[in-house]
Structure formats: C-alpha cells, structure tokens
Design a protein around this motif. Structure first.
Motif, PDB file in Angstrom:
ATOM      1  N   SER A   1      12.350 -34.016   9.792  1.00  0.00           N
ATOM      2  CA  SER A   1      13.313 -34.133  10.905  1.00  0.00           C
ATOM      3  C   SER A   1      14.667 -34.635  10.424  1.00  0.00           C
ATOM      4  O   SER A   1      15.272 -35.533  10.997  1.00  0.00           O
ATOM      5  CB  SER A   1      12.768 -35.064  11.987  1.00  0.00           C
ATOM      6  OG  SER A   1      11.555 -34.597  12.484  1.00  0.00           O
ATOM      7  N   TYR A   2      15.129 -34.029   9.365  1.00  0.00           N
ATOM      8  CA  TYR A   2      16.413 -34.420   8.777  1.00  0.00           C
ATOM      9  C   TYR A   2      17.549 -34.129   9.752  1.00  0.00           C
ATOM     10  O   TYR A   2      17.583 -33.087  10.391  1.00  0.00           O
ATOM     11  CB  TYR A   2      16.646 -33.643   7.476  1.00  0.00           C
ATOM     12  CG  TYR A   2      17.956 -33.949   6.805  1.00  0.00           C
ATOM     13  CD1 TYR A   2      18.086 -35.051   5.995  1.00  0.00           C
ATOM     14  CD2 TYR A   2      19.055 -33.126   6.985  1.00  0.00           C
ATOM     15  CE1 TYR A   2      19.275 -35.344   5.365  1.00  0.00           C
ATOM     16  CE2 TYR A   2      20.259 -33.397   6.369  1.00  0.00           C
ATOM     17  CZ  TYR A   2      20.360 -34.506   5.564  1.00  0.00           C
ATOM     18  OH  TYR A   2      21.551 -34.785   4.945  1.00  0.00           O
ATOM     19  N   SER A   3      18.443 -35.079   9.860  1.00  0.00           N
ATOM     20  CA  SER A   3      19.639 -34.849  10.671  1.00  0.00           C
ATOM     21  C   SER A   3      20.863 -35.000   9.772  1.00  0.00           C
ATOM     22  O   SER A   3      20.901 -35.875   8.911  1.00  0.00           O
ATOM     23  CB  SER A   3      19.713 -35.841  11.832  1.00  0.00           C
ATOM     24  OG  SER A   3      19.680 -37.161  11.354  1.00  0.00           O
TER      25      SER A   3
ATOM     26  N   PHE B   1       7.643 -43.603  11.013  1.00  0.00           N
ATOM     27  CA  PHE B   1       8.319 -42.411  10.522  1.00  0.00           C
ATOM     28  C   PHE B   1       9.802 -42.698  10.295  1.00  0.00           C
ATOM     29  O   PHE B   1      10.358 -42.342   9.259  1.00  0.00           O
ATOM     30  CB  PHE B   1       8.146 -41.259  11.511  1.00  0.00           C
ATOM     31  CG  PHE B   1       8.662 -39.954  11.011  1.00  0.00           C
ATOM     32  CD1 PHE B   1       7.886 -39.153  10.199  1.00  0.00           C
ATOM     33  CD2 PHE B   1       9.939 -39.516  11.339  1.00  0.00           C
ATOM     34  CE1 PHE B   1       8.354 -37.944   9.729  1.00  0.00           C
ATOM     35  CE2 PHE B   1      10.418 -38.313  10.866  1.00  0.00           C
ATOM     36  CZ  PHE B   1       9.624 -37.526  10.067  1.00  0.00           C
ATOM     37  N   HIS B   2      10.426 -43.367  11.255  1.00  0.00           N
ATOM     38  CA  HIS B   2      11.861 -43.664  11.157  1.00  0.00           C
ATOM     39  C   HIS B   2      12.159 -44.623  10.022  1.00  0.00           C
ATOM     40  O   HIS B   2      13.152 -44.467   9.306  1.00  0.00           O
ATOM     41  CB  HIS B   2      12.371 -44.226  12.485  1.00  0.00           C
ATOM     42  CG  HIS B   2      13.821 -44.527  12.473  1.00  0.00           C
ATOM     43  ND1 HIS B   2      14.328 -45.766  12.132  1.00  0.00           N
ATOM     44  CD2 HIS B   2      14.891 -43.752  12.743  1.00  0.00           C
ATOM     45  CE1 HIS B   2      15.640 -45.741  12.192  1.00  0.00           C
ATOM     46  NE2 HIS B   2      16.010 -44.521  12.575  1.00  0.00           N
ATOM     47  N   ASP B   3      11.300 -45.623   9.835  1.00  0.00           N
ATOM     48  CA  ASP B   3      11.576 -46.656   8.831  1.00  0.00           C
ATOM     49  C   ASP B   3      11.106 -46.267   7.430  1.00  0.00           C
ATOM     50  O   ASP B   3      11.694 -46.713   6.443  1.00  0.00           O
ATOM     51  CB  ASP B   3      10.910 -47.972   9.242  1.00  0.00           C
ATOM     52  CG  ASP B   3      11.512 -48.536  10.529  1.00  0.00           C
ATOM     53  OD1 ASP B   3      12.676 -48.191  10.838  1.00  0.00           O
ATOM     54  OD2 ASP B   3      10.812 -49.297  11.216  1.00  0.00           O
TER      55      ASP B   3
ATOM     56  N   VAL C   1      13.133 -42.033   2.609  1.00  0.00           N
ATOM     57  CA  VAL C   1      12.600 -41.423   1.388  1.00  0.00           C
ATOM     58  C   VAL C   1      12.938 -39.937   1.357  1.00  0.00           C
ATOM     59  O   VAL C   1      13.351 -39.407   0.314  1.00  0.00           O
ATOM     60  CB  VAL C   1      11.064 -41.645   1.297  1.00  0.00           C
ATOM     61  CG1 VAL C   1      10.472 -40.850   0.159  1.00  0.00           C
ATOM     62  CG2 VAL C   1      10.762 -43.123   1.140  1.00  0.00           C
ATOM     63  N   SER C   2      12.765 -39.260   2.483  1.00  0.00           N
ATOM     64  CA  SER C   2      13.056 -37.822   2.513  1.00  0.00           C
ATOM     65  C   SER C   2      14.543 -37.556   2.267  1.00  0.00           C
ATOM     66  O   SER C   2      14.893 -36.554   1.648  1.00  0.00           O
ATOM     67  CB  SER C   2      12.610 -37.204   3.830  1.00  0.00           C
ATOM     68  OG  SER C   2      13.399 -37.658   4.895  1.00  0.00           O
TER      69      SER C   2
ATOM     70  N   ALA D   1      15.632 -35.295  -0.814  1.00  0.00           N
ATOM     71  CA  ALA D   1      16.457 -34.118  -0.531  1.00  0.00           C
ATOM     72  C   ALA D   1      17.754 -34.154  -1.331  1.00  0.00           C
ATOM     73  O   ALA D   1      18.211 -33.114  -1.831  1.00  0.00           O
ATOM     74  CB  ALA D   1      16.765 -34.025   0.959  1.00  0.00           C
ATOM     75  N   PHE D   2      18.334 -35.329  -1.485  1.00  0.00           N
ATOM     76  CA  PHE D   2      19.561 -35.464  -2.272  1.00  0.00           C
ATOM     77  C   PHE D   2      19.290 -35.132  -3.742  1.00  0.00           C
ATOM     78  O   PHE D   2      20.059 -34.391  -4.374  1.00  0.00           O
ATOM     79  CB  PHE D   2      20.122 -36.887  -2.138  1.00  0.00           C
ATOM     80  CG  PHE D   2      21.419 -37.091  -2.853  1.00  0.00           C
ATOM     81  CD1 PHE D   2      22.598 -36.576  -2.343  1.00  0.00           C
ATOM     82  CD2 PHE D   2      21.451 -37.779  -4.046  1.00  0.00           C
ATOM     83  CE1 PHE D   2      23.795 -36.758  -3.011  1.00  0.00           C
ATOM     84  CE2 PHE D   2      22.637 -37.969  -4.730  1.00  0.00           C
ATOM     85  CZ  PHE D   2      23.815 -37.451  -4.211  1.00  0.00           C
ATOM     86  N   ALA D   3      18.184 -35.639  -4.293  1.00  0.00           N
ATOM     87  CA  ALA D   3      17.847 -35.361  -5.695  1.00  0.00           C
ATOM     88  C   ALA D   3      17.545 -33.872  -5.897  1.00  0.00           C
ATOM     89  O   ALA D   3      18.011 -33.265  -6.869  1.00  0.00           O
ATOM     90  CB  ALA D   3      16.656 -36.212  -6.114  1.00  0.00           C
TER      91      ALA D   3
END
Length: 175
Positions: free
Chosen positions: A80-82, A110-112, A117-118, A122-124
């Motif tokens: 649920s990436y924003s 999930f939020h914390d 981590v995701s 995703a950045f890496a």
C-alpha cells in the motif's frame, strides 16, 4: 553457420520480402541477407571486445530489467505504498482513525512495521533498477543502435536492391 554459433538461429527478417514478383523477391532476399551479414560482422567485433555482454547478454539484461520492475511494482502494490506528495494525507487519516478508535491492531502493526521497511526496500530496488537500466542503455547503444542507424541510412539513401546489384554488375563488366 556452425551449430551453436551466432548464425545458428532462424532469421525471420531474411524472408521479409514482397512475394508477388519472383525477381524482386530474390533481390530483396539477397538484400536482407547482406544486412544480416553486416549486422553479424558488427556483433562479432563487439564480441571480441570488453563490451561482449552487450551482444551476448542482451536478452538476459532485458529479462532482468522486466522482472526487477515487476518485483518493485508488486512490492509497492502489496505494501500500500503512497507517493511522497500523498504521504502526509495518509498519515493524517491514520492518526484520525487511531484517535477515533477505528484503527485495528493489524492496521497499526502494518503502518508501523511494514510500511517503513517496504519504503526502504523499494528505494534500494529502484536504485538497482536504475543501474540495470543504465547497463541496458549502454548495451543498446553499443550493440543495436549502430545496426539500426546503418539500416536507416541505407533506406534514406534510397538505393533499391536492384539498383545496387546493377551498379555492381556494371562495375564488374567495365573492369
């Protein structure tokens, strides 16, 4: 032409001809064959250099780019990436749900735990995809672009296969 060699594969573009006239079909076939030979000569020069991966590993580079891109998209969707510009609103809505007592324990975990981590993963992976795309761009510029430009210049020159063969026959007859 040796088994397992660079020419041991079906060349569909060799048969890309107009089949209505027999003579024209044969000339186009020969012209296509000459183009393929020039392409393979260029590729053999690249295979002999340090940039051999541009020709020999092109398919693997394309597949790796695709699968890494797909993996990043799946990660972003499943977590649920924003985007950054929407992140503040998502944080505010989550805080409002927590204050109102509407947020479940699973949402809080999930939020914390998952979301930060995701974002880092995703950045890496995006950095890795950037490097892979740069390798793909170099491989394209070294391996495929010269062949594309050569064919485009031949087509732009306007010389039909028949004209080229007639010129060669005339030059051989005069010598």
């Amino acid at each position: 032409c040796l088994p397992g060699g660079p020419l041991d594969q079906p060349f569909v573009e060799m048969y890309d001809t107009d089949r209505s006239e027999v003579n024209r079909k044969n000339l186009q076939f020969i012209d296509n064959l000459v183009r393929l030979i020039k392409k393979e000569e260029h590729n053999s020069l690249i295979r002999a250099s340090r940039l051999a991966f541009c020709v020999t590993r092109w398919g693997a580079i394309c597949k790796a780019t695709f699968w890494l891109s797909l993996l990043i998209h799946l990660l972003l969707i499943c977590s649920s990436y924003s985007p950054e510009w929407l992140q503040l609103r998502v944080e505010q809505r989550f805080a409002e749900r927590v204050e109102a007592g509407l947020a479940t324990e699973a949402e809080a975990i999930f939020h914390d735990s998952v979301t930060p981590v995701s974002r880092h993963v995703a950045f890496a992976l995006s950095g890795l995809l950037l490097l892979l795309c740069l390798v793909r761009a170099v491989a394209f510029c070294v391996g495929a672009l010269p062949n594309i430009l050569r064919v485009a210049l031949e087509v732009q020159g306007g010389a039909e296969p028949e004209e080229v063969i007639e010129e060669e026959e005339n030059s051989e007859a005069s010598s």
